[in-house]
Design an enzyme around this catalytic site. Structure first.
Site, PDB file in Angstrom:
ATOM      1  N   SER A   1       3.589   0.718  -3.840  1.00  0.00           N
ATOM      2  CA  SER A   1       5.169   0.464  -4.235  1.00  0.00           C
ATOM      3  C   SER A   1       5.205   0.511  -5.671  1.00  0.00           C
ATOM      4  O   SER A   1       4.375   0.013  -6.610  1.00  0.00           O
ATOM      5  CB  SER A   1       5.470  -0.913  -3.536  1.00  0.00           C
ATOM      6  OG  SER A   1       6.605  -1.312  -4.441  1.00  0.00           O
TER       7      SER A   1
ATOM      8  N   LYS B   1      -0.186  -4.871  -2.799  1.00  0.00           N
ATOM      9  CA  LYS B   1      -0.179  -3.678  -2.736  1.00  0.00           C
ATOM     10  C   LYS B   1      -1.157  -3.442  -4.075  1.00  0.00           C
ATOM     11  O   LYS B   1      -1.927  -2.437  -4.191  1.00  0.00           O
ATOM     12  CB  LYS B   1       1.228  -3.261  -3.322  1.00  0.00           C
ATOM     13  CG  LYS B   1       2.328  -3.278  -2.326  1.00  0.00           C
ATOM     14  CD  LYS B   1       1.730  -2.439  -0.951  1.00  0.00           C
ATOM     15  CE  LYS B   1       2.579  -2.586   0.150  1.00  0.00           C
ATOM     16  NZ  LYS B   1       2.168  -1.923   1.373  1.00  0.00           N
TER      17      LYS B   1
ATOM     18  N   TYR C   1       3.461 -10.471  -1.762  1.00  0.00           N
ATOM     19  CA  TYR C   1       3.588  -9.113  -1.343  1.00  0.00           C
ATOM     20  C   TYR C   1       3.218  -8.162  -2.374  1.00  0.00           C
ATOM     21  O   TYR C   1       2.487  -7.130  -2.205  1.00  0.00           O
ATOM     22  CB  TYR C   1       5.125  -8.813  -0.993  1.00  0.00           C
ATOM     23  CG  TYR C   1       5.139  -7.294  -0.704  1.00  0.00           C
ATOM     24  CD1 TYR C   1       5.054  -6.886   0.405  1.00  0.00           C
ATOM     25  CD2 TYR C   1       6.056  -6.572  -1.619  1.00  0.00           C
ATOM     26  CE1 TYR C   1       5.003  -5.392   0.609  1.00  0.00           C
ATOM     27  CE2 TYR C   1       6.210  -5.164  -1.554  1.00  0.00           C
ATOM     28  CZ  TYR C   1       5.738  -4.638  -0.251  1.00  0.00           C
ATOM     29  OH  TYR C   1       5.997  -3.340  -0.047  1.00  0.00           O
TER      30      TYR C   1
END
Ligand SMILES: NC(=O)c1ccc[n+]([C@@H]2O[C@H](COP(=O)([O-])OP(=O)(O)OC[C@H]3O[C@@H](n4cnc5c(N)ncnc54)[C@H](O)[C@@H]3O)[C@@H](O)[C@H]2O)c1
Length: 343
Positions: free
Chosen positions: A126, A155, A151
Protein backbone atom coordinates in the site's frame (compact mmCIF):
# COMPACT_ATOMS: atom_id res chain seq x y z
CA UNK A 1 -2.01 -23.46 -17.50
CA UNK A 2 -0.51 -23.04 -14.05
CA UNK A 3 -3.08 -22.60 -11.27
CA UNK A 4 -3.12 -19.43 -9.20
CA UNK A 5 -4.04 -19.44 -5.52
CA UNK A 6 -5.85 -16.21 -4.67
CA UNK A 7 -6.05 -15.63 -0.93
CA UNK A 8 -8.81 -13.18 0.00
CA UNK A 9 -10.26 -13.84 -3.45
CA UNK A 10 -13.88 -13.10 -2.54
CA UNK A 11 -12.84 -9.65 -1.27
CA UNK A 12 -12.98 -6.42 -3.21
CA UNK A 13 -9.71 -6.38 -5.17
CA UNK A 14 -9.37 -10.17 -5.07
CA UNK A 15 -12.68 -10.81 -6.83
CA UNK A 16 -11.87 -8.37 -9.64
CA UNK A 17 -8.48 -10.02 -10.01
CA UNK A 18 -9.99 -13.52 -10.19
CA UNK A 19 -12.13 -12.31 -13.10
CA UNK A 20 -9.07 -10.98 -14.95
CA UNK A 21 -7.05 -14.15 -14.22
CA UNK A 22 -9.81 -16.40 -15.51
CA UNK A 23 -10.29 -14.23 -18.58
CA UNK A 24 -6.54 -14.58 -19.22
CA UNK A 25 -6.93 -18.38 -19.05
CA UNK A 26 -5.56 -19.10 -15.55
CA UNK A 27 -7.36 -21.69 -13.42
CA UNK A 28 -7.88 -20.24 -9.95
CA UNK A 29 -8.49 -21.52 -6.46
CA UNK A 30 -9.67 -19.00 -3.89
CA UNK A 31 -9.21 -19.28 -0.16
CA UNK A 32 -11.16 -16.83 1.97
CA UNK A 33 -12.48 -16.99 5.54
CA UNK A 34 -15.36 -14.64 4.57
CA UNK A 35 -14.46 -12.33 7.46
CA UNK A 36 -14.95 -9.34 5.14
CA UNK A 37 -16.82 -10.77 2.15
CA UNK A 38 -19.49 -13.32 1.27
CA UNK A 39 -19.80 -16.39 -0.93
CA UNK A 40 -22.30 -14.73 -3.34
CA UNK A 41 -19.24 -13.01 -4.83
CA UNK A 42 -18.40 -16.36 -6.46
CA UNK A 43 -21.75 -16.27 -8.31
CA UNK A 44 -20.87 -12.78 -9.57
CA UNK A 45 -17.49 -13.96 -10.84
CA UNK A 46 -19.16 -16.91 -12.57
CA UNK A 47 -21.77 -14.65 -14.20
CA UNK A 48 -19.01 -12.47 -15.68
CA UNK A 49 -16.55 -15.13 -16.80
CA UNK A 50 -18.73 -18.22 -17.28
CA UNK A 51 -16.29 -20.07 -15.02
CA UNK A 52 -16.87 -20.88 -11.36
CA UNK A 53 -13.56 -20.57 -9.53
CA UNK A 54 -12.76 -23.29 -7.00
CA UNK A 55 -13.35 -21.99 -3.49
CA UNK A 56 -12.07 -23.11 -0.12
CA UNK A 57 -13.57 -21.47 2.94
CA UNK A 58 -10.69 -21.26 5.35
CA UNK A 59 -8.34 -19.13 7.40
CA UNK A 60 -4.83 -18.60 6.01
CA UNK A 61 -3.41 -18.23 9.50
CA UNK A 62 -4.19 -21.92 9.95
CA UNK A 63 -1.23 -23.90 8.63
CA UNK A 64 -3.17 -27.18 8.46
CA UNK A 65 -5.85 -25.67 6.23
CA UNK A 66 -3.22 -24.28 3.88
CA UNK A 67 -1.20 -27.49 3.82
CA UNK A 68 -4.30 -29.45 2.85
CA UNK A 69 -5.09 -26.90 0.15
CA UNK A 70 -1.65 -27.31 -1.42
CA UNK A 71 -2.02 -31.10 -1.22
CA UNK A 72 -5.41 -30.91 -2.94
CA UNK A 73 -4.13 -28.55 -5.65
CA UNK A 74 -0.61 -29.68 -6.62
CA UNK A 75 -0.84 -27.53 -9.78
CA UNK A 76 -0.66 -24.21 -7.88
CA UNK A 77 2.31 -22.33 -9.30
CA UNK A 78 1.54 -18.75 -8.28
CA UNK A 79 -0.05 -16.99 -5.31
CA UNK A 80 -1.68 -13.60 -5.05
CA UNK A 81 -2.00 -12.76 -1.39
CA UNK A 82 -4.89 -10.36 -0.75
CA UNK A 83 -6.00 -11.92 2.55
CA UNK A 84 -5.54 -9.37 5.29
CA UNK A 85 -7.42 -7.20 7.72
CA UNK A 86 -7.37 -3.73 6.21
CA UNK A 87 -9.14 -1.07 8.29
CA UNK A 88 -6.58 1.48 9.49
CA UNK A 89 -8.82 2.80 12.30
CA UNK A 90 -9.71 -0.67 13.60
CA UNK A 91 -6.04 -1.63 13.64
CA UNK A 92 -5.39 1.13 16.19
CA UNK A 93 -7.78 -0.62 18.61
CA UNK A 94 -6.99 -4.23 17.68
CA UNK A 95 -3.27 -4.37 16.90
CA UNK A 96 -2.84 -8.03 17.84
CA UNK A 97 -5.60 -9.06 15.42
CA UNK A 98 -3.85 -7.13 12.63
CA UNK A 99 -0.33 -8.36 13.31
CA UNK A 100 -1.53 -11.94 13.77
CA UNK A 101 -3.78 -12.06 10.73
CA UNK A 102 -1.66 -10.18 8.24
CA UNK A 103 1.74 -11.51 9.24
CA UNK A 104 0.86 -15.13 10.03
CA UNK A 105 -0.98 -15.41 6.72
CA UNK A 106 2.11 -14.26 4.86
CA UNK A 107 4.52 -16.41 6.90
CA UNK A 108 2.44 -19.54 6.34
CA UNK A 109 2.31 -18.96 2.60
CA UNK A 110 6.05 -18.27 2.32
CA UNK A 111 6.76 -21.35 4.39
CA UNK A 112 4.67 -23.60 2.13
CA UNK A 113 5.73 -22.20 -1.23
CA UNK A 114 9.13 -23.88 -1.55
CA UNK A 115 8.04 -27.43 -0.59
CA UNK A 116 5.03 -27.16 -2.90
CA UNK A 117 6.92 -25.91 -5.94
CA UNK A 118 5.22 -22.49 -6.11
CA UNK A 119 7.22 -20.12 -8.31
CA UNK A 120 6.05 -16.71 -7.16
CA UNK A 121 3.91 -14.58 -4.88
CA UNK A 122 2.30 -11.22 -5.58
CA UNK A 123 1.83 -9.22 -2.42
CA UNK A 124 -0.75 -6.45 -1.83
CA UNK A 125 1.11 -3.57 -0.28
CA UNK A 126 0.00 0.00 0.00
CA UNK A 127 1.02 3.62 -0.45
CA UNK A 128 0.69 3.81 3.35
CA UNK A 129 4.36 2.71 3.43
CA UNK A 130 5.31 6.22 2.22
CA UNK A 131 3.48 7.91 5.11
CA UNK A 132 3.31 11.67 4.47
CA UNK A 133 5.72 11.82 1.53
CA UNK A 134 8.25 14.63 1.25
CA UNK A 135 7.25 15.16 -2.35
CA UNK A 136 4.50 14.14 -4.75
CA UNK A 137 4.13 12.27 -7.00
CA UNK A 138 5.81 9.43 -5.12
CA UNK A 139 8.22 7.03 -6.82
CA UNK A 140 9.20 3.61 -5.49
CA UNK A 141 12.48 5.16 -4.34
CA UNK A 142 10.77 7.49 -1.85
CA UNK A 143 11.78 6.74 1.73
CA UNK A 144 9.62 4.42 3.80
CA UNK A 145 8.23 6.45 6.71
CA UNK A 146 7.46 5.15 10.16
CA UNK A 147 4.00 3.62 9.97
CA UNK A 148 1.22 5.57 11.67
CA UNK A 149 -0.96 2.51 12.32
CA UNK A 150 -0.53 -1.20 13.06
CA UNK A 151 -2.18 -1.89 9.68
CA UNK A 152 0.43 0.23 7.88
CA UNK A 153 3.13 -1.42 9.92
CA UNK A 154 1.97 -4.89 8.81
CA UNK A 155 2.52 -3.80 5.20
CA UNK A 156 6.04 -2.52 5.95
CA UNK A 157 6.96 -5.62 7.95
CA UNK A 158 5.49 -7.87 5.25
CA UNK A 159 7.66 -6.22 2.60
CA UNK A 160 10.69 -6.79 4.84
CA UNK A 161 9.76 -10.41 5.52
CA UNK A 162 9.40 -11.14 1.79
CA UNK A 163 12.73 -9.43 1.08
CA UNK A 164 14.52 -11.36 3.85
CA UNK A 165 13.06 -14.71 2.80
CA UNK A 166 13.98 -14.19 -0.84
CA UNK A 167 17.46 -12.88 -0.02
CA UNK A 168 17.96 -16.00 2.10
CA UNK A 169 17.72 -18.02 -1.11
CA UNK A 170 14.06 -19.02 -1.29
CA UNK A 171 13.33 -20.83 -4.56
CA UNK A 172 10.64 -18.35 -5.70
CA UNK A 173 10.09 -14.76 -6.77
CA UNK A 174 7.91 -11.95 -5.52
CA UNK A 175 6.27 -8.87 -6.96
CA UNK A 176 5.18 -6.34 -4.36
CA UNK A 177 2.45 -4.01 -5.56
CA UNK A 178 1.88 -0.76 -3.69
CA UNK A 179 -1.70 0.26 -4.35
CA UNK A 180 -2.87 3.82 -4.06
CA UNK A 181 -6.66 4.17 -3.55
CA UNK A 182 -8.64 1.45 -5.37
CA UNK A 183 -12.20 2.52 -6.25
CA UNK A 184 -15.10 1.58 -8.53
CA UNK A 185 -16.62 -1.73 -9.53
CA UNK A 186 -16.67 -4.14 -12.44
CA UNK A 187 -18.49 -2.52 -15.42
CA UNK A 188 -20.98 -5.43 -15.41
CA UNK A 189 -22.03 -4.42 -11.85
CA UNK A 190 -21.82 -8.12 -10.94
CA UNK A 191 -19.05 -7.54 -8.38
CA UNK A 192 -17.88 -4.48 -6.45
CA UNK A 193 -16.89 -3.26 -3.03
CA UNK A 194 -19.14 -4.58 -0.28
CA UNK A 195 -17.42 -4.60 3.09
CA UNK A 196 -19.22 -6.22 6.01
CA UNK A 197 -20.67 -3.56 8.33
CA UNK A 198 -20.17 0.21 8.14
CA UNK A 199 -17.74 1.01 5.30
CA UNK A 200 -14.34 2.32 6.34
CA UNK A 201 -13.47 3.38 2.79
CA UNK A 202 -14.68 6.54 1.10
CA UNK A 203 -16.50 5.23 -1.98
CA UNK A 204 -18.78 2.61 -0.42
CA UNK A 205 -19.66 5.16 2.25
CA UNK A 206 -20.31 7.75 -0.46
CA UNK A 207 -22.54 5.50 -2.59
CA UNK A 208 -24.41 4.25 0.50
CA UNK A 209 -25.03 7.91 1.42
CA UNK A 210 -26.12 8.78 -2.12
CA UNK A 211 -28.70 5.97 -2.04
CA UNK A 212 -29.96 6.92 1.42
CA UNK A 213 -28.57 4.10 3.59
CA UNK A 214 -26.28 6.56 5.40
CA UNK A 215 -27.44 10.06 6.28
CA UNK A 216 -24.38 12.09 5.49
CA UNK A 217 -20.82 11.63 4.31
CA UNK A 218 -18.22 13.17 6.61
CA UNK A 219 -15.31 14.94 4.93
CA UNK A 220 -12.47 14.86 7.44
CA UNK A 221 -10.91 18.34 7.42
CA UNK A 222 -10.95 21.26 4.97
CA UNK A 223 -7.94 23.04 6.44
CA UNK A 224 -5.16 20.96 4.88
CA UNK A 225 -2.48 22.58 2.74
CA UNK A 226 -4.25 21.62 -0.52
CA UNK A 227 -6.14 23.82 -3.04
CA UNK A 228 -9.58 23.17 -1.49
CA UNK A 229 -8.35 22.14 1.96
CA UNK A 230 -9.44 18.48 1.75
CA UNK A 231 -7.02 15.54 1.53
CA UNK A 232 -5.63 14.45 -1.83
CA UNK A 233 -5.40 10.83 -3.00
CA UNK A 234 -4.74 8.87 -6.18
CA UNK A 235 -7.95 6.98 -7.02
CA UNK A 236 -7.23 3.93 -9.14
CA UNK A 237 -9.94 1.95 -10.92
CA UNK A 238 -10.17 -1.55 -9.45
CA UNK A 239 -10.31 -3.30 -12.83
CA UNK A 240 -7.20 -1.42 -14.00
CA UNK A 241 -5.59 -2.48 -10.72
CA UNK A 242 -6.67 -6.11 -11.15
CA UNK A 243 -5.12 -6.27 -14.62
CA UNK A 244 -1.71 -5.38 -13.17
CA UNK A 245 -1.85 -8.57 -11.07
CA UNK A 246 -2.23 -10.75 -14.14
CA UNK A 247 0.82 -9.08 -15.69
CA UNK A 248 2.78 -9.55 -12.45
CA UNK A 249 1.86 -13.25 -12.19
CA UNK A 250 2.81 -13.87 -15.81
CA UNK A 251 6.09 -12.03 -15.28
CA UNK A 252 7.06 -14.32 -12.40
CA UNK A 253 5.82 -17.60 -13.82
CA UNK A 254 7.35 -17.00 -17.24
CA UNK A 255 10.62 -15.67 -15.78
CA UNK A 256 10.38 -12.40 -17.68
CA UNK A 257 12.68 -10.65 -15.24
CA UNK A 258 15.95 -11.70 -13.64
CA UNK A 259 15.07 -9.85 -10.44
CA UNK A 260 13.82 -12.12 -7.67
CA UNK A 261 11.91 -9.31 -6.04
CA UNK A 262 10.32 -6.25 -7.63
CA UNK A 263 8.24 -3.38 -6.27
CA UNK A 264 5.76 -1.27 -8.25
CA UNK A 265 3.48 1.66 -7.48
CA UNK A 266 0.00 1.18 -8.90
CA UNK A 267 -1.75 4.50 -9.29
CA UNK A 268 -2.94 6.88 -11.98
CA UNK A 269 -0.45 9.68 -11.35
CA UNK A 270 -3.29 12.14 -10.63
CA UNK A 271 -3.96 13.61 -7.21
CA UNK A 272 -7.68 14.28 -6.59
CA UNK A 273 -9.11 15.88 -3.46
CA UNK A 274 -12.00 14.37 -1.51
CA UNK A 275 -14.22 17.35 -2.40
CA UNK A 276 -13.25 17.05 -6.08
CA UNK A 277 -14.10 13.35 -5.98
CA UNK A 278 -17.57 14.07 -4.58
CA UNK A 279 -18.05 16.57 -7.43
CA UNK A 280 -16.94 14.09 -10.07
CA UNK A 281 -19.39 11.54 -8.64
CA UNK A 282 -22.27 14.04 -8.61
CA UNK A 283 -21.57 15.21 -12.16
CA UNK A 284 -21.04 11.71 -13.56
CA UNK A 285 -24.19 10.23 -12.01
CA UNK A 286 -26.47 13.26 -11.53
CA UNK A 287 -26.96 12.12 -7.91
CA UNK A 288 -26.27 14.41 -4.95
CA UNK A 289 -24.17 13.25 -2.02
CA UNK A 290 -25.18 14.92 1.26
CA UNK A 291 -21.91 15.70 3.02
CA UNK A 292 -20.52 17.83 5.79
CA UNK A 293 -17.06 18.97 6.78
CA UNK A 294 -15.93 17.61 10.14
CA UNK A 295 -12.59 17.75 11.98
CA UNK A 296 -9.47 16.03 10.75
CA UNK A 297 -9.22 12.28 11.37
CA UNK A 298 -6.21 11.11 13.33
CA UNK A 299 -3.62 9.39 11.18
CA UNK A 300 -4.82 10.75 7.81
CA UNK A 301 -2.14 11.73 5.33
CA UNK A 302 -2.56 15.20 3.79
CA UNK A 303 -1.66 14.35 0.21
CA UNK A 304 -0.21 11.41 -1.65
CA UNK A 305 -0.31 10.40 -5.27
CA UNK A 306 1.76 8.04 -7.39
CA UNK A 307 4.39 8.36 -9.99
CA UNK A 308 3.43 5.16 -11.88
CA UNK A 309 6.14 5.48 -14.56
CA UNK A 310 8.06 2.41 -13.40
CA UNK A 311 4.98 0.16 -13.68
CA UNK A 312 4.03 1.85 -16.98
CA UNK A 313 7.44 1.17 -18.50
CA UNK A 314 8.50 -2.13 -16.95
CA UNK A 315 5.15 -3.90 -16.69
CA UNK A 316 3.64 -2.21 -19.73
CA UNK A 317 0.64 -1.44 -17.52
CA UNK A 318 -1.27 1.81 -17.31
CA UNK A 319 -4.46 2.91 -15.58
CA UNK A 320 -6.79 3.89 -18.43
CA UNK A 321 -10.26 4.38 -16.91
CA UNK A 322 -11.57 7.91 -16.38
CA UNK A 323 -12.59 8.87 -12.88
CA UNK A 324 -16.10 9.72 -14.14
CA UNK A 325 -16.54 6.20 -15.59
CA UNK A 326 -15.16 4.73 -12.38
CA UNK A 327 -17.68 6.69 -10.32
CA UNK A 328 -20.50 5.56 -12.62
CA UNK A 329 -19.39 1.95 -12.10
CA UNK A 330 -19.47 2.38 -8.31
CA UNK A 331 -22.98 3.83 -8.55
CA UNK A 332 -24.21 1.07 -10.89
CA UNK A 333 -22.96 -1.48 -8.34
CA UNK A 334 -24.81 0.27 -5.49
CA UNK A 335 -28.01 0.31 -7.57
CA UNK A 336 -27.53 -3.40 -8.32
CA UNK A 337 -27.24 -4.15 -4.61
CA UNK A 338 -30.56 -2.41 -4.02
CA UNK A 339 -32.20 -4.21 -6.94
CA UNK A 340 -31.06 -7.51 -5.45
CA UNK A 341 -32.30 -6.48 -2.01
CA UNK A 342 -28.81 -6.78 -0.49
CA UNK A 343 -28.79 -3.19 0.82
N1 LIG B 1 -8.79 -1.41 -0.62
C1 LIG B 1 -7.77 -0.61 -0.37
O1 LIG B 1 -7.94 0.61 -0.23
C2 LIG B 1 -6.35 -1.16 -0.28
C3 LIG B 1 -5.27 -0.30 -0.45
C4 LIG B 1 -3.98 -0.81 -0.34
C5 LIG B 1 -3.78 -2.15 -0.06
N2 LIG B 1 -4.86 -2.96 0.10
C6 LIG B 1 -4.63 -4.39 0.42
O2 LIG B 1 -5.18 -5.18 -0.62
C7 LIG B 1 -5.64 -6.42 -0.09
C8 LIG B 1 -7.08 -6.62 -0.50
O3 LIG B 1 -7.86 -5.52 -0.05
P1 LIG B 1 -9.41 -5.42 -0.31
O4 LIG B 1 -9.75 -3.97 -0.37
O5 LIG B 1 -9.81 -6.31 -1.41
O6 LIG B 1 -9.93 -5.99 1.08
P2 LIG B 1 -11.13 -6.98 1.41
O7 LIG B 1 -11.34 -6.93 2.88
O8 LIG B 1 -12.30 -6.70 0.52
O9 LIG B 1 -10.51 -8.39 0.97
C9 LIG B 1 -9.69 -9.16 1.80
C10 LIG B 1 -10.30 -10.55 1.88
O10 LIG B 1 -9.46 -11.35 2.69
C11 LIG B 1 -10.29 -12.16 3.53
N3 LIG B 1 -9.45 -12.52 4.67
C12 LIG B 1 -8.98 -11.73 5.66
N4 LIG B 1 -8.21 -12.44 6.51
C13 LIG B 1 -8.19 -13.71 6.04
C14 LIG B 1 -7.58 -14.93 6.48
N5 LIG B 1 -6.83 -14.97 7.59
N6 LIG B 1 -7.76 -16.05 5.75
C15 LIG B 1 -8.55 -16.03 4.64
N7 LIG B 1 -9.16 -14.92 4.18
C16 LIG B 1 -8.97 -13.78 4.87
C17 LIG B 1 -11.49 -11.31 3.82
O11 LIG B 1 -12.64 -12.07 4.16
C18 LIG B 1 -11.68 -10.57 2.49
O12 LIG B 1 -12.56 -11.28 1.63
C19 LIG B 1 -5.42 -6.34 1.42
O13 LIG B 1 -4.20 -6.96 1.72
C20 LIG B 1 -5.33 -4.85 1.67
O14 LIG B 1 -4.56 -4.57 2.82
C21 LIG B 1 -6.14 -2.51 -0.01
Amino acid sequence: MDRILVTGGTGYIGSHTVVELQQAGYPVVIIDDLSNSNREVIDGIERITGIRPDFVEGDCTDMQTLSKLFADYPDIKGIINFAASKAVGESMHKPILYYRNNLNTLLNLLDLMGPNGVKGIVFSSSCTVYGEPDENPVTEKAPIKKATSPYGNTKQISEEIITDVINAGAPFKSVILRYFNPVGAHPSAEIGELPNGVPQNLIPYLTQTAIGIRQELSVFGNDYDTPDGSCIRDYINVVDLAKAHVIAVKRMLENKSDAKIEIFNLGTGNGVSVLELINVFEEATGVKVPHKIVGRRAGDIEKVWANPTYANEVLGWKATSTLADTMRSAWAWQLKLRERGVM
